[in-house]
Design an enzyme around this catalytic site. Sequence first.
Site, PDB file in Angstrom:
ATOM      1  N   GLU A 188     -40.779   7.853 -19.258  1.00 25.59           N
ATOM      2  CA  GLU A 188     -39.690   8.779 -18.697  1.00 25.59           C
ATOM      3  C   GLU A 188     -40.373  10.083 -18.405  1.00 25.59           C
ATOM      4  O   GLU A 188     -41.381  10.514 -18.742  1.00 25.59           O
ATOM      5  CB  GLU A 188     -38.792   9.122 -20.004  1.00 25.59           C
ATOM      6  N   ASP A 234     -41.926   5.614 -24.628  1.00 30.13           N
ATOM      7  CA  ASP A 234     -40.674   6.972 -25.080  1.00 30.13           C
ATOM      8  C   ASP A 234     -41.964   7.928 -25.820  1.00 30.13           C
ATOM      9  O   ASP A 234     -42.046   7.748 -27.027  1.00 30.13           O
ATOM     10  CB  ASP A 234     -39.862   6.520 -25.738  1.00 30.13           C
ATOM     11  N   ASP A 240     -36.734   5.167 -30.852  1.00 24.34           N
ATOM     12  CA  ASP A 240     -37.841   5.363 -29.971  1.00 24.34           C
ATOM     13  C   ASP A 240     -38.160   3.912 -29.309  1.00 24.34           C
ATOM     14  O   ASP A 240     -38.668   3.934 -28.215  1.00 24.34           O
ATOM     15  CB  ASP A 240     -39.109   5.972 -30.687  1.00 24.34           C
TER      16      ASP A 240
END
EC number: 3.1.21.10
Length: 169
Positions: A71, A11, A143
């Site tokens: 992502e 992330d 996170d």
Amino acid sequence: MALPRIAIGFDTSLRSTGIGVVRAEGNARRALYYAPVRVPARLPMSAALVALDEAVNRVLDEYAPTEAALEGVFYAKNARTAMILCHARGVVVAACAKRGIPVHEYSPTEVKRAVTGVGSAEKAQVQAMVARILALPPPIQNDAADALAIALAHLNRATSLLPAQTKTL
């Protein structure tokens, strides 16, 4: 029997990148590592990127993942924020590429759907499911939980009978 797979999820952010490493054997999933990489705000961007690179490489060296996921880039209202995020993503992708680790990209909706079954799930629902799937004590730092969710989404998609809709970087 298939060999175990080790996936690393990221992330990405300049100041707090979540890293999650998950081992998969059949349908069993086990977290090997999860933590944020904290980079002090006082560091200029160039030094922050070096710190991120060093931390990512330490985890890659220790856990030797065979695949990576992050992502996908989102649409940001602030171009400066988007550029900084892209710099951090570049560090992660390059570190994996140097080791021949394929990097896959998933949308936030795909990650939420893979972990909770609902593409519009709230962050707290994703965190709770990550903790449940991996038998981890909640709460998991935001996170790190997101990074684990991304790794789980990749492992779940990659073992699915459905064709992968991911983008390999």
